[in-house]
Design an enzyme around this catalytic site. Structure first.
Site, PDB file in Angstrom:
ATOM      1  N   ASP A 131      39.023  51.659  22.056  1.00  0.00           N
ATOM      2  CA  ASP A 131      37.727  51.319  22.641  1.00  0.00           C
ATOM      3  C   ASP A 131      36.574  52.109  22.012  1.00  0.00           C
ATOM      4  OD1 ASP A 131      36.000  50.014  24.373  1.00  0.00           O
ATOM      5  OD2 ASP A 131      36.216  51.516  25.955  1.00  0.00           O
ATOM      6  N   CYS A 185      46.860  32.241  35.876  1.00  0.00           N
ATOM      7  CA  CYS A 185      45.718  32.256  36.801  1.00  0.00           C
ATOM      8  C   CYS A 185      45.681  30.992  37.670  1.00  0.00           C
ATOM      9  CB  CYS A 185      44.403  32.378  36.030  1.00  0.00           C
ATOM     10  SG  CYS A 185      44.056  34.041  35.424  1.00  0.00           S
ATOM     11  N   CYS A 188      43.212  29.731  40.876  1.00  0.00           N
ATOM     12  CA  CYS A 188      42.597  30.873  41.576  1.00  0.00           C
ATOM     13  C   CYS A 188      41.218  31.186  41.009  1.00  0.00           C
ATOM     14  CB  CYS A 188      43.500  32.095  41.450  1.00  0.00           C
ATOM     15  SG  CYS A 188      42.852  33.576  42.254  1.00  0.00           S
ATOM     16  N   CYS A 239      33.062  49.446  38.185  1.00  0.00           N
ATOM     17  CA  CYS A 239      33.327  48.516  39.290  1.00  0.00           C
ATOM     18  C   CYS A 239      34.745  47.981  39.144  1.00  0.00           C
ATOM     19  CB  CYS A 239      32.319  47.366  39.264  1.00  0.00           C
ATOM     20  SG  CYS A 239      32.605  46.105  40.534  1.00  0.00           S
ATOM     21  N   CYS A 242      36.647  42.800  40.714  1.00  0.00           N
ATOM     22  CA  CYS A 242      37.407  41.641  40.225  1.00  0.00           C
ATOM     23  C   CYS A 242      38.881  41.960  40.029  1.00  0.00           C
ATOM     24  CB  CYS A 242      36.788  41.087  38.935  1.00  0.00           C
ATOM     25  SG  CYS A 242      36.919  42.167  37.493  1.00  0.00           S
TER      26      CYS A 242
END
Length: 309
Positions: A131, A185, A188, A239, A242
């Site tokens: 990263d 997924c 959803c 955050c 999700c």
């Protein structure tokens, strides 16, 4: 057969070093991803993250990062913990930042793995990435079969969730390539529905300039946008919304990395403690943490912004 044997040795060593998953993909140009990235940047979805516009060619072609590159080794490193901040009213920190800076921890592991590969195969050309360089890590994780890209644009794995860091070693030797895995997924949309700032603008598409992590970490403005008041869900650094609502993460298991354990005082701080946070305490709590990235002034800015909501 030699490279097949080497492939198995690399995977075994990666797991021994603490990595959660490892897979191999052919080092080649990411043509479809390049088109999407260009459009994403043109739409200014990167906000003020100007660095994402740099080194475009290298970002979409690993062969420009490592001469003679043939294989991208993609790895994941778990950071999930069942520990949490004790005061439910306190400003929140994303789980990945509870412990030591992952750039340091994971990079050390990568360097050890690259050294192991050299010991097994000779003086190969290779580089490690965590990263911190122009690498489309999620694209490589997908291609190497580590997981699939969820609708929140995180990489998901069926048995392990999505609470993990991604990292890569690009090498100039050819190894047996892994295949992408199925996307589970389905229909959803919990991550899309739950995003406090509506940053997930469509399935598999995120507007980085609307993400709470962008506002609380990347954006260096002295004052946060007034139109975002009341939307941060009490997050002061990053955050996890999700990920928290994603059903896949019910399968997440706690990490085994001692350096990712939170500072003894971090989770016990109350809302009042955070409101009156001093620079000395900040330095003690986050001396080896990724939270240093936002600096003391940035964290204080974020905490103050939450109080105006």
């Amino acid at each position: 057969m030699l490279n097949a044997a080497l492939s198995n040795q690399i995977k075994a060593q990666a797991l021994a070093l603490g990595f959660q998953d490892v897979g191999f993909a052919k080092a080649e140009g990411l043509d479809s991803e390049a088109k999407y990235l260009e459009q994403w940047l043109n739409q200014q979805r990167n906000g003020k993250m100007g660095y994402l516009e740099n080194y475009f060619d290298k970002r979409v072609d690993p062969r420009l990062l490592v001469d003679g590159a043939k294989t991208v080794i993609s790895l994941s490193y778990n950071y999930f913990t069942e520990q949490h901040q004790l005061d439910e009213t306190a400003p929140k920190i994303a789980m990945y930042a509870y412990g030591a800076d992952y750039h340091v921890v994971v990079k050390e592991k990568l360097e050890q793995l690259l050294q192991f590969i050299r010991e097994q195969s000779g003086d190969i050309n290779g580089r490690c990435f965590v990263d911190s360089a122009p690498v489309l890590e999620r694209a490589w994780a997908e291609r190497s079969g580590i997981g699939w890209m969820g609708k929140n644009t995180n990489i998901l794995t069926k048995q392990k969730g999505s609470y993990f860091f991604l990292a890569e070693i690009i090498v100039d030797i050819e190894l047996p390539y892994d295949s992408p895995v199925k996307n589970f997924c389905g229909t959803c949309t919990k991550c899309i529905d739950a995003c406090p700032t509506e940053a997930i603008i469509a399935p598999y598409q995120i507007d980085g300039s609307k993400c709470i992590s962008y506002f609380t970490i990347e954006l260096k403005d002295e004052i946060l946008p007034s139109d975002q008041k009341g939307k941060f869900d009490n997050w002061m650094f990053g955050c996890d919304v999700c990920q928290q609502v994603c059903p896949i993460n019910s399968q997440a298991k706690p990490h085994n990395e001692p350096r990712f354990e939170p500072h003894p005082d971090l989770l016990s701080l109350t809302k009042n403690d955070w409101l009156h946070l001093q620079q000395e305490t900040f330095q003690q709590l986050f001396k080896h943490s990724a939270v240093k990235r936002t600096k003391f002034t940035g964290l204080k800015r974020n905490i103050a912004f939450l109080q105006t909501q």
